[in-house]
Write a protein that holds these residues in place. Structure first.
Motif, PDB file in Angstrom:
ATOM      1  N   SER A  70       0.827  -1.198   0.000  1.00 37.58           N
ATOM      2  CA  SER A  70       0.000   0.000   0.000  1.00 37.58           C
ATOM      3  C   SER A  70       0.868   1.257   0.000  1.00 37.58           C
ATOM      4  N   MET A  71       1.871   1.295   0.853  1.00 38.17           N
ATOM      5  CA  MET A  71       2.772   2.452   0.887  1.00 38.17           C
ATOM      6  C   MET A  71       3.538   2.596  -0.423  1.00 38.17           C
ATOM      7  N   GLU A  92       8.210   9.213 -14.141  1.00 37.86           N
ATOM      8  CA  GLU A  92       8.547   7.797 -14.247  1.00 37.86           C
ATOM      9  C   GLU A  92       7.503   7.048 -15.066  1.00 37.86           C
ATOM     10  N   ARG A  93       7.917   5.911 -15.605  1.00 34.74           N
ATOM     11  CA  ARG A  93       7.043   5.130 -16.472  1.00 34.74           C
ATOM     12  C   ARG A  93       5.812   4.645 -15.709  1.00 34.74           C
ATOM     13  N   GLN A  94       4.663   4.734 -16.373  1.00 33.83           N
ATOM     14  CA  GLN A  94       3.432   4.289 -15.739  1.00 33.83           C
ATOM     15  C   GLN A  94       3.394   2.762 -15.668  1.00 33.83           C
ATOM     16  N   GLN A  95       3.060   2.258 -14.513  1.00 33.24           N
ATOM     17  CA  GLN A  95       3.012   0.818 -14.313  1.00 33.24           C
ATOM     18  C   GLN A  95       1.668   0.257 -14.763  1.00 33.24           C
ATOM     19  N   ARG A  96       1.658  -1.055 -15.011  1.00 29.08           N
ATOM     20  CA  ARG A  96       0.439  -1.728 -15.476  1.00 29.08           C
ATOM     21  C   ARG A  96      -0.356  -2.179 -14.252  1.00 29.08           C
ATOM     22  N   ALA A  97      -1.095  -1.234 -13.712  1.00 27.95           N
ATOM     23  CA  ALA A  97      -1.838  -1.508 -12.478  1.00 27.95           C
ATOM     24  C   ALA A  97      -2.920  -2.552 -12.703  1.00 27.95           C
ATOM     25  N   GLY A  98      -3.566  -2.530 -13.863  1.00 25.38           N
ATOM     26  CA  GLY A  98      -4.618  -3.500 -14.128  1.00 25.38           C
ATOM     27  C   GLY A  98      -4.112  -4.924 -14.114  1.00 25.38           C
ATOM     28  N   LEU A  99      -2.914  -5.135 -14.682  1.00 20.16           N
ATOM     29  CA  LEU A  99      -2.321  -6.472 -14.669  1.00 20.16           C
ATOM     30  C   LEU A  99      -1.997  -6.911 -13.247  1.00 20.16           C
ATOM     31  N   GLN A 100      -1.479  -5.988 -12.445  1.00 23.00           N
ATOM     32  CA  GLN A 100      -1.169  -6.318 -11.052  1.00 23.00           C
ATOM     33  C   GLN A 100      -2.436  -6.682 -10.280  1.00 23.00           C
ATOM     34  N   ILE A 101      -3.497  -5.915 -10.498  1.00 18.34           N
ATOM     35  CA  ILE A 101      -4.751  -6.186  -9.787  1.00 18.34           C
ATOM     36  C   ILE A 101      -5.307  -7.547 -10.190  1.00 18.34           C
ATOM     37  N   GLY A 102      -5.338  -7.824 -11.500  1.00 18.07           N
ATOM     38  CA  GLY A 102      -5.875  -9.102 -11.961  1.00 18.07           C
ATOM     39  C   GLY A 102      -5.056 -10.283 -11.499  1.00 18.07           C
ATOM     40  N   LEU A 103      -3.730 -10.183 -11.639  1.00 15.22           N
ATOM     41  CA  LEU A 103      -2.862 -11.294 -11.228  1.00 15.22           C
ATOM     42  C   LEU A 103      -2.909 -11.483  -9.717  1.00 15.22           C
ATOM     43  N   GLY A 114      -0.129 -12.829  -3.688  1.00 12.81           N
ATOM     44  CA  GLY A 114      -1.328 -12.251  -4.273  1.00 12.81           C
ATOM     45  C   GLY A 114      -1.780 -10.981  -3.586  1.00 12.81           C
ATOM     46  N   VAL A 115      -1.772 -10.970  -2.251  1.00 13.94           N
ATOM     47  CA  VAL A 115      -2.231  -9.769  -1.551  1.00 13.94           C
ATOM     48  C   VAL A 115      -1.269  -8.608  -1.789  1.00 13.94           C
ATOM     49  N   GLY A 116       0.021  -8.901  -1.952  1.00 18.45           N
ATOM     50  CA  GLY A 116       0.966  -7.830  -2.239  1.00 18.45           C
ATOM     51  C   GLY A 116       0.720  -7.192  -3.602  1.00 18.45           C
ATOM     52  N   LEU A 117       0.534  -8.027  -4.639  1.00 17.35           N
ATOM     53  CA  LEU A 117       0.281  -7.504  -5.980  1.00 17.35           C
ATOM     54  C   LEU A 117      -1.056  -6.766  -6.043  1.00 17.35           C
ATOM     55  N   LEU A 118      -2.078  -7.349  -5.444  1.00 11.79           N
ATOM     56  CA  LEU A 118      -3.408  -6.732  -5.490  1.00 11.79           C
ATOM     57  C   LEU A 118      -3.422  -5.380  -4.786  1.00 11.79           C
ATOM     58  N   THR A 119      -2.827  -5.309  -3.612  1.00 12.17           N
ATOM     59  CA  THR A 119      -2.822  -4.053  -2.858  1.00 12.17           C
ATOM     60  C   THR A 119      -2.023  -2.980  -3.579  1.00 12.17           C
ATOM     61  N   HIS A 120      -0.857  -3.332  -4.086  1.00 12.61           N
ATOM     62  CA  HIS A 120      -0.031  -2.341  -4.786  1.00 12.61           C
ATOM     63  C   HIS A 120      -0.757  -1.820  -6.021  1.00 12.61           C
ATOM     64  N   GLY A 121      -1.321  -2.708  -6.819  1.00 10.08           N
ATOM     65  CA  GLY A 121      -2.005  -2.265  -8.027  1.00 10.08           C
ATOM     66  C   GLY A 121      -3.205  -1.389  -7.739  1.00 10.08           C
ATOM     67  N   ALA A 122      -4.009  -1.762  -6.745  1.00 16.41           N
ATOM     68  CA  ALA A 122      -5.210  -0.985  -6.424  1.00 16.41           C
ATOM     69  C   ALA A 122      -4.849   0.389  -5.877  1.00 16.41           C
ATOM     70  N   VAL A 123      -3.898   0.464  -4.952  1.00 12.93           N
ATOM     71  CA  VAL A 123      -3.509   1.759  -4.371  1.00 12.93           C
ATOM     72  C   VAL A 123      -2.826   2.633  -5.415  1.00 12.93           C
ATOM     73  N   TYR A 124      -1.982   2.037  -6.234  1.00 12.49           N
ATOM     74  CA  TYR A 124      -1.303   2.793  -7.292  1.00 12.49           C
ATOM     75  C   TYR A 124      -2.315   3.387  -8.266  1.00 12.49           C
ATOM     76  N   ASN A 125      -3.260   2.584  -8.707  1.00 17.52           N
ATOM     77  CA  ASN A 125      -4.249   3.041  -9.676  1.00 17.52           C
ATOM     78  C   ASN A 125      -5.113   4.173  -9.103  1.00 17.52           C
ATOM     79  N   ARG A 126      -5.556   4.023  -7.870  1.00 23.39           N
ATOM     80  CA  ARG A 126      -6.406   5.042  -7.245  1.00 23.39           C
ATOM     81  C   ARG A 126      -5.653   6.356  -7.058  1.00 23.39           C
TER      82      ARG A 126
END
Length: 280
Positions: A133-134, A148-159, A236-248
């Motif tokens: 999250s941080m 910086e380059r935009q990360q693929r948050a959708g892929l992180q959330i789905g995976l 899974g919880v690490g990827l999901l949390t990072h992608g969701a917080v990053y995207n928001r």
């Protein structure tokens, strides 16, 4: 004397503010504006949110340490279970069981490693969620304001969601199955009877080698499934949390950068000034 009084009176009248002109009858005229004088400026740097103080590196490192401990403990349980009582035999003449000490040591090792694996993976799960999250918040700020380059948050959330769901289902399914099978005892006792579950005596201890081998395979399989489920859940919880917080946070910060302020002159019969407006 008269000239001095006239001069003082003139100065006093000049110092008083001029009385406003009477407002014309009817509706007030619309303020006069000059579209060419409109000034559009981007949001100042002071309006940007400050860079997050914490990157989550410490929490993620701690999650990795606990995850490694948990993975090692689960792997140790699988190895111990696969070798548990492997050479156990029974001598009818002496009525002595061989390898009884190995069985005792193996059982003790399983009892010690079980809580270590569970608690370590639980801690890794919590630290991975907090650290990701941080990190997601910090990465979003760097993407929005540091180029910086935009990360693929959708892929992180789905995976991440897929791994987390699969991990939880695997863990719960194996747990329920192992409890129902008593970690393989029920199945192995049916295949190689060593205990009469009805309370009678079998009188045949020749099944012990087959029973112990069966127990080793079944128990190690259950424990491997439990360990895999726990590890998948942590990742899974690490990827999901990072992608969701990053995207928001990236959406929020893009909104801030697109926000504009307008300085527009406003003129009327009795007023002149500037109007500050924004797009919100």
């Amino acid at each position: 004397m008269v000239s001095s009084v006239s001069l003082a009176l003139s100065v006093a009248l000049a110092a008083q503010p001029a009385s406003p002109a009477p407002a014309p009858e009817g509706p007030a005229p619309a303020p006069a504006t000059d579209s060419a004088a409109s000034l559009t400026v981007p949001a100042p740097a002071s309006a940007r949110p400050p860079e997050p103080r914490w990157r989550g590196t410490g929490l993620l490192a701690t999650a990795g340490v606990f995850g490694g401990i948990g993975l090692g403990a689960n792997l140790g349980r699988v190895i111990v279970a696969s070798r548990l009582c492997r050479g156990a035999t029974y001598d009818p003449e002496s009525q002595d069981y061989s390898a009884i000490n190995d069985c005792a040591f193996g059982g003790a090792a399983l009892g010690i490693l079980a809580p270590i694996g569970l608690l370590s993976n639980t801690a890794a799960f919590a630290f991975a969620a907090g650290g990701s999250s941080m990190r997601g918040r910090w990465d979003a700020h760097r993407t929005a304001f540091a180029g910086e380059r935009q990360q693929r948050a959708g892929l992180q959330i789905g995976l991440g969601a897929g791994l987390l769901t699969a991990g939880i289902i695997t863990y719960l399914g194996v747990r329920i199955g192992s409890f129902a099978d008593v970690l393989g005892f029920a199945t192995c006792n049916d295949r190689h009877p060593v205990i009469d579950m009805t309370g009678g005596e079998l009188g045949d201890d020749g099944n012990i080698p087959g029973f112990t081998q069966c127990m080793g395979r079944r128990m190690s399989g259950y424990l491997a499934g439990i360990g895999i489920g726990q590890t998948m859940s942590v990742v899974g919880v690490g990827l999901l949390t990072h992608g969701a917080v990053y995207n928001r946070n990236l959406k929020l910060m893009h909104y801030i950068t697109r926000n504009q302020l307008r300085l527009q002159p406003t003129l009327s019969f009795n007023y002149a000034g500037l109007t500050l407006s924004g797009r919100f």
